[in-house]
Design an enzyme around this catalytic site. Sequence first.
Site, PDB file in Angstrom:
ATOM      1  CG  HIS A 260     -84.463 -41.365  71.237  1.00 57.85           C
ATOM      2  ND1 HIS A 260     -84.718 -40.060  71.552  1.00 57.85           N
ATOM      3  CD2 HIS A 260     -85.648 -42.021  71.403  1.00 57.85           C
ATOM      4  CE1 HIS A 260     -85.991 -39.921  71.901  1.00 57.85           C
ATOM      5  NE2 HIS A 260     -86.575 -41.097  71.826  1.00 57.85           N
TER       6      HIS A 260
ATOM      7  NE  ARG B 258     -91.996 -43.109  70.721  1.00 53.45           N
ATOM      8  CZ  ARG B 258     -92.858 -42.338  70.061  1.00 53.45           C
ATOM      9  NH1 ARG B 258     -93.538 -42.835  69.043  1.00 53.45           N
ATOM     10  NH2 ARG B 258     -93.035 -41.088  70.403  1.00 53.45           N
TER      11      ARG B 258
ATOM     12  CG  HIS C  13     -95.401 -44.050  74.433  1.00 55.69           C
ATOM     13  ND1 HIS C  13     -96.115 -43.596  73.355  1.00 55.69           N
ATOM     14  CD2 HIS C  13     -94.195 -43.445  74.352  1.00 55.69           C
ATOM     15  CE1 HIS C  13     -95.363 -42.749  72.648  1.00 55.69           C
ATOM     16  NE2 HIS C  13     -94.200 -42.648  73.223  1.00 55.69           N
TER      17      HIS C  13
ATOM     18  CG  ASN D 143    -101.342 -42.834  67.162  1.00 52.53           C
ATOM     19  OD1 ASN D 143    -100.792 -42.025  66.436  1.00 52.53           O
ATOM     20  ND2 ASN D 143    -102.579 -43.205  66.995  1.00 52.53           N
TER      21      ASN D 143
END
Length: 327
Positions: A198, A69, A73, A101
């Site tokens: 995911h 992840r 980002h 976050n």
Amino acid sequence: MSMMKMACPSSSLVLGFVALFMFSVTPLMANALSSNYYDQTCPKAESVITGVVKKAMLNDKTVPAALLRMHFHDCFIRGCDGSVLLKSSGGNKAEKDGPPNISLHAFYVIDEAKKQVEKACSGVVSCADILALAARDAVALSGGPHWDVPKGRKDGRISKATDTRQLPSPTFNITQLRQNFAQRGLSMEDLVALSGGHSLGFSHCSSIQNRIHNFNKSNDVDPSLKASFAASLRKVCPVHNKVRNAGATMDSSSATFDNAYYKLLLQGKSLFSSDQALITTPKTKALVSKYANSQQEFYDAFAKSMIKMSSIAGNGQEIRSDCRFVN
Ligand code: HEM
Ligand SMILES: *[C@@H]1O[C@H](CO)[C@@H](O)[C@H](O)[C@H]1NC(C)=O
Ligand SMILES: *[C@@H]1O[C@H](CO)[C@@H](O)[C@H](O)[C@H]1NC(C)=O
Ligand SMILES: *[C@@H]1O[C@H](CO)[C@@H](O)[C@H](O)[C@H]1NC(C)=O
């Protein structure tokens, strides 16, 4: 350069076009990535990073999801330039302290990898490359595909908490998701394949809340959720959730990188509206079905799209000596 020579200099129009062309391709050329980038300057970099990720995973099972992840980002904000790793300093609030976050963690793994890589070859390997390699290792070491990571990213000097607004939201519909990905040169195919990230990790209640309480005027719960699944989510995530860090695992095998995510999605057992959105158009639904039916097709597509995502160009200029601070 040879193109410059070929262009007819007597025409200012042509010159204008050439200048435009040069301007638009220069940043890409400056950031040209390659698989063998460190072959001469730091041949051990990849094996050192893999060793660090492997060891960290033994102590903390949440590390792979966190690294994957974090890389996503990083790439979605200012390109893959390590901006997600920078700490807030002085008056500047950094990306990692921006609103989404909540699940960004395991920064210490990147610090450890950087420390070990610096020992092997000092000042050569960027933090952005370390993160891209660590994310690849995280997937491969969780049973997922392995791919060759193009390298040569440079670290950026800017990180702003307000930029995290550019990340896709879990409440996005298919139009919004496609648009958000397209802005980064990523296609509908990339969207469906990368959402398979995911398969790993965990979500806090806050990211699921919109589907299980007060969904809309006519339904308290999103009717696209399977009723029994929605009921179990409502149990762990009540309206006034008081349990810190309450939430749900992303799929039934959240430490294994597999295609269970797509199977569950087709059964009305996805966590986010943005996951569910993938089965609201025939084209994206066909891809979801394909990956639910074939883990190999998912792996191939995921690897291909990860290479694309991790090649989103940033404006990095340096090799940071500490991943948390600009030089
Ligand atoms: C399509 C748009 C996407 C949206 C809207 C989205 C949204 C989210 C949200 C809301 C969470 C849970 C955060 C929390 O509550 O703790 C999450 C977790 C996660 N996302 Fe995504 N995501 C997207 C795409 C991606 C992509 C492209 C990847 C990687 C290829 C990815 C990998 C992950 C991982 C691994 C986690 C679990 C993190 C952990 O357990 O530490 N996501 N995502
Ligand atoms: C996340 O961001 C919020 C809002 O800016 C901040 O208050 C919080 O300390 C951050 N959390 C972490 C774990 O960094
Ligand atoms: C998606 O959301 C946007 C913004 O809320 C809205 O304008 C659009 O009609 C929605 N599209 C679909 C397909 O639901
Ligand atoms: C609520 O959502 C459902 C499913 O998406 C939809 O069919 C229904 O029209 C929505 N109702 C309102 C009032 O928006």
